[in-house]
Design a protein around this motif. Structure first.
Motif, PDB file in Angstrom:
ATOM      1  N   TYR A 310       0.831  -1.203   0.000  1.00 25.76           N
ATOM      2  CA  TYR A 310       0.000   0.000   0.000  1.00 25.76           C
ATOM      3  C   TYR A 310       0.870   1.259   0.000  1.00 25.76           C
ATOM      4  N   ASP A 311       1.868   1.296   0.854  1.00 23.34           N
ATOM      5  CA  ASP A 311       2.748   2.468   0.931  1.00 23.34           C
ATOM      6  C   ASP A 311       3.457   2.710  -0.398  1.00 23.34           C
ATOM      7  N   ASP A 312       3.949   1.645  -1.002  1.00 23.11           N
ATOM      8  CA  ASP A 312       4.628   1.776  -2.299  1.00 23.11           C
ATOM      9  C   ASP A 312       3.670   2.277  -3.374  1.00 23.11           C
ATOM     10  N   ALA A 313       2.436   1.768  -3.339  1.00 24.01           N
ATOM     11  CA  ALA A 313       1.440   2.170  -4.337  1.00 24.01           C
ATOM     12  C   ALA A 313       1.083   3.644  -4.205  1.00 24.01           C
ATOM     13  N   MET A 314       0.981   4.138  -2.969  1.00 22.45           N
ATOM     14  CA  MET A 314       0.619   5.535  -2.758  1.00 22.45           C
ATOM     15  C   MET A 314       1.766   6.482  -3.120  1.00 22.45           C
ATOM     16  N   ILE A 315       2.995   6.041  -2.906  1.00 21.32           N
ATOM     17  CA  ILE A 315       4.141   6.851  -3.332  1.00 21.32           C
ATOM     18  C   ILE A 315       4.132   6.983  -4.851  1.00 21.32           C
ATOM     19  N   PHE A 316       3.862   5.865  -5.510  1.00 28.55           N
ATOM     20  CA  PHE A 316       3.746   5.902  -6.976  1.00 28.55           C
ATOM     21  C   PHE A 316       2.616   6.816  -7.412  1.00 28.55           C
ATOM     22  N   PHE A 317       1.450   6.674  -6.763  1.00 33.30           N
ATOM     23  CA  PHE A 317       0.277   7.432  -7.195  1.00 33.30           C
ATOM     24  C   PHE A 317       0.497   8.936  -7.055  1.00 33.30           C
ATOM     25  N   GLU A 318       1.110   9.353  -5.987  1.00 34.29           N
ATOM     26  CA  GLU A 318       1.365  10.783  -5.789  1.00 34.29           C
ATOM     27  C   GLU A 318       2.296  11.322  -6.878  1.00 34.29           C
ATOM     28  N   GLU A 319       3.306  10.546  -7.222  1.00 29.79           N
ATOM     29  CA  GLU A 319       4.219  10.969  -8.295  1.00 29.79           C
ATOM     30  C   GLU A 319       3.511  10.947  -9.639  1.00 29.79           C
ATOM     31  N   PHE A 320       2.678   9.944  -9.842  1.00 26.32           N
ATOM     32  CA  PHE A 320       1.884   9.814 -11.065  1.00 26.32           C
ATOM     33  C   PHE A 320       0.968  11.029 -11.237  1.00 26.32           C
ATOM     34  N   LYS A 321       0.399  11.462 -10.108  1.00 28.74           N
ATOM     35  CA  LYS A 321      -0.477  12.634 -10.121  1.00 28.74           C
ATOM     36  C   LYS A 321       0.317  13.903 -10.438  1.00 28.74           C
ATOM     37  N   LYS A 322       1.502  14.031  -9.841  1.00 23.46           N
ATOM     38  CA  LYS A 322       2.351  15.203 -10.101  1.00 23.46           C
ATOM     39  C   LYS A 322       2.739  15.288 -11.571  1.00 23.46           C
ATOM     40  N   ARG A 323       2.862  14.143 -12.191  1.00 17.20           N
ATOM     41  CA  ARG A 323       3.252  14.096 -13.599  1.00 17.20           C
ATOM     42  C   ARG A 323       2.048  14.158 -14.528  1.00 17.20           C
ATOM     43  N   ASP A 324       0.936  14.671 -13.985  1.00 16.90           N
ATOM     44  CA  ASP A 324      -0.283  14.850 -14.783  1.00 16.90           C
ATOM     45  C   ASP A 324      -0.786  13.521 -15.339  1.00 16.90           C
ATOM     46  N   PHE A 325      -0.689  12.477 -14.491  1.00 14.11           N
ATOM     47  CA  PHE A 325      -1.178  11.143 -14.818  1.00 14.11           C
ATOM     48  C   PHE A 325      -0.542  10.594 -16.098  1.00 14.11           C
ATOM     49  N   THR A 326       0.735  10.832 -16.225  1.00 16.68           N
ATOM     50  CA  THR A 326       1.506  10.303 -17.354  1.00 16.68           C
ATOM     51  C   THR A 326       2.571   9.363 -16.803  1.00 16.68           C
ATOM     52  N   MET A 327       2.625   8.145 -17.341  1.00 18.38           N
ATOM     53  CA  MET A 327       3.586   7.165 -16.857  1.00 18.38           C
ATOM     54  C   MET A 327       4.998   7.559 -17.264  1.00 18.38           C
ATOM     55  N   TRP A 328       5.959   7.257 -16.418  1.00 17.67           N
ATOM     56  CA  TRP A 328       7.372   7.511 -16.696  1.00 17.67           C
ATOM     57  C   TRP A 328       8.147   6.230 -16.429  1.00 17.67           C
ATOM     58  N   TYR A 329       9.310   6.128 -17.023  1.00 12.88           N
ATOM     59  CA  TYR A 329      10.027   4.859 -16.956  1.00 12.88           C
ATOM     60  C   TYR A 329      11.440   4.973 -16.403  1.00 12.88           C
ATOM     61  N   LYS A 330      11.754   6.105 -15.775  1.00 12.38           N
ATOM     62  CA  LYS A 330      13.048   6.241 -15.124  1.00 12.38           C
ATOM     63  C   LYS A 330      13.091   5.293 -13.933  1.00 12.38           C
ATOM     64  N   THR A 331      14.151   4.521 -13.816  1.00  9.05           N
ATOM     65  CA  THR A 331      14.211   3.484 -12.774  1.00  9.05           C
ATOM     66  C   THR A 331      15.083   3.861 -11.584  1.00  9.05           C
ATOM     67  N   ALA A 332      15.799   4.978 -11.665  1.00 10.28           N
ATOM     68  CA  ALA A 332      16.725   5.329 -10.585  1.00 10.28           C
ATOM     69  C   ALA A 332      16.085   6.186  -9.498  1.00 10.28           C
ATOM     70  N   ASP A 333      14.768   6.394  -9.556  1.00  6.76           N
ATOM     71  CA  ASP A 333      14.113   7.258  -8.573  1.00  6.76           C
ATOM     72  C   ASP A 333      13.648   6.500  -7.339  1.00  6.76           C
ATOM     73  N   GLY A 334      13.772   5.181  -7.346  1.00  5.76           N
ATOM     74  CA  GLY A 334      13.390   4.384  -6.181  1.00  5.76           C
ATOM     75  C   GLY A 334      11.911   4.139  -6.037  1.00  5.76           C
ATOM     76  N   ILE A 335      11.099   4.653  -6.951  1.00  9.00           N
ATOM     77  CA  ILE A 335       9.649   4.467  -6.882  1.00  9.00           C
ATOM     78  C   ILE A 335       9.259   3.160  -7.564  1.00  9.00           C
ATOM     79  N   LYS A 336       8.475   2.362  -6.862  1.00  6.11           N
ATOM     80  CA  LYS A 336       8.032   1.077  -7.413  1.00  6.11           C
ATOM     81  C   LYS A 336       6.736   1.278  -8.196  1.00  6.11           C
ATOM     82  N   ARG A 337       6.845   1.196  -9.497  1.00  6.39           N
ATOM     83  CA  ARG A 337       5.676   1.360 -10.356  1.00  6.39           C
ATOM     84  C   ARG A 337       4.928   0.027 -10.482  1.00  6.39           C
ATOM     85  N   PRO A 338       3.683   0.056 -10.988  1.00  4.63           N
ATOM     86  CA  PRO A 338       2.948  -1.203 -11.187  1.00  4.63           C
ATOM     87  C   PRO A 338       3.762  -2.168 -12.038  1.00  4.63           C
TER      88      PRO A 338
END
Length: 434
Positions: A310-338
């Protein structure tokens, strides 16, 4: 892509009988179906078959179920969905030693508190209850992700009285009114609680908005509810609602024999978290799935895994929201995407046979196979047949060209092309073959 869904009084529709939730003059696209457990047979019903459906109900047969939604004739799969007609919540209160009377009282309290809407039907399923929300005029299959999102949100409000967390799939069937539950030989009965049908957007107004994490205030009747216009957000929920159903089905297909329980729990909790955006509810959903395992995990381990997901999903969602709901594929940010489907297939060792029964957790081969099958169903021929026909057409033109030249070898090229119904360029190609 924007979904603007107005709630207008002049579009209100009403039901007088229970069966109008399933089929009526305003719900005519596709066929609902019954399913009898004893013989595993389906029977399909359209608008002209209402009397036959009511006759089946009156026969009081054991363990007969009815689909919530409408499908193509002869098939009850997500791919053959034609119209979303109801949203249903199955409450197995007996599993928590809660009586039906107590469960109904709790439902009434939640309705009074505006936590859930008043259901159109309340079905006494024999040992529990089922809530049915009838959708006015039905909804497009394209909104399946939203109907599943709404269902999951309602279940989270009712989980404490035994709401079935796995009951969100569009192919779901509930017990047919007046049939008999063989587990206790009780007849299934139905009460009409609300005659006014709902629009899908009215039901959505009781949910946490797709783009938010906090519960909104109840929308007032007559307002507009706007679904987020971002394609990325819609795709996210479409993926996760389908993925949730697939993971639950995978447990069923394996009869609860899950080797990587912790991995499955994490993937499932992460998926559910993006739908519910509520940690307590996410853990409860994971707990119910775990209860279906042959060898359930220790509670402490389950809670820890689901909570981390849940915590990982919410960290992703907040970043996803900041990016105007656009997926990104940078892997060095430590965020666990779906997880990607290919990763889930590898982690859970999903077999080719299992993928044949899943909706979205499939590999490229199964995806291509379904695409080919769909094209064939639509009447598009296989490439070999297409090429053969093209050769036949060419041979036919050549034969006609030869006839025309035999009749009059001095015919002009423009006239020949006109008589054959082809271009001059095509004509020159044929002349070279001759």
């Amino acid at each position: 892509m924007e979904f603007l869904m107005p709630i207008l009084d002049n579009q209100e529709t009403f039901i007088d009988e229970w069966h109008e939730c399933y089929v009526s003059d305003s719900k005519i696209t596709g066929f609902i179906c019954t399913f009898q457990l004893s013989n595993k047979k389906h029977h399909f019903y359209g608008l002209n078959d209402i009397e036959n459906l009511l006759l089946v109900a009156k026969k009081k047969k054991k363990d007969v179920y009815l689909s919530l939604n409408a499908f193509e004739y002869g098939s009850r799969t997500a791919q053959s969905l034609r119209q979303i007609r109801n949203i249903g919540v199955d409450i197995d209160c007996y599993k928590l030693n809660i009586s039906v009377t107590e469960a109904i009282e709790e439902v009434k309290k939640l309705i009074f508190a505006a936590r859930i809407p008043n259901p159109n039907l309340l079905i006494h399923s024999g040992r529990g209850i089922q809530l049915i929300y009838s959708i006015s005029g039905g909804a497009s299959p394209k909104m399946a992700f939203l109907s599943q999102y709404i269902t999951t949100q309602f279940i989270s409000e009712l989980k404490h009285i035994g709401a079935d967390t796995s009951g969100t799939d569009v192919t779901r069937v509930f017990r047919l009114p007046y049939s008999v539950n063989s587990k206790n030989n009780k007849q299934v009965t139905v009460d009409l609680w609300r005659s006014l049908e709902y629009s899908l957007q009215e039901l959505y107004s009781y949910c946490t908005p797709l783009e938010q994490r906090r519960k909104p205030s109840k929308k007032q009747k007559g307002t507009l509810v706007t679904l987020p216009s971002k394609v990325g957000l819609k795709n996210l929920y479409s993926l996760n609602t389908a993925r949730k159903s697939d993971l639950e089905l995978l447990v069923t297909l394996r009869h609860g024999d899950i080797e990587k329980r912790n991995v499955l729990t994490y993937i499932y909790a992460y998926t559910v978290a993006l739908i519910l955006k509520n940690k307590e509810a996410t853990i409860e959903f994971a707990r119910q799935l775990d209860s279906r395992f042959i060898d359930p995990q220790k509670v402490k381990k389950l809670v820890e895994t689901a909570g981390n997901a849940y915590d990982d999903a919410m960290i992703f969602f907040e970043e996803f929201k900041k990016r105007d709901f656009t997926m990104w594929y940078k892997t060095a940010d430590g965020i666990k995407r779906p997880m990607k489907n290919v990763t889930i297939i590898e982690e859970l060792e999903v077999t080719q046979e299992e993928m044949q029964q899943l909706t979205t957790i499939i590999n490229a081969d199964v995806k291509y196979q379904r695409k080919v099958e769909k094209r064939r169903e639509q009447g598009i021929q296989e490439r070999e047949q297409y090429i053969k026909e093209q050769y036949n057409k060419t041979d036919d033109k050549l034969f006609k060209l030869q006839e025309l030249l035999e009749e009059n070898p001095k015919r002009k090229k423009t006239e020949l092309a006109r008589l054959l119904g082809i271009s001059r360029v095509h004509l020159y190609r044929l002349l070279k073959q001759i």
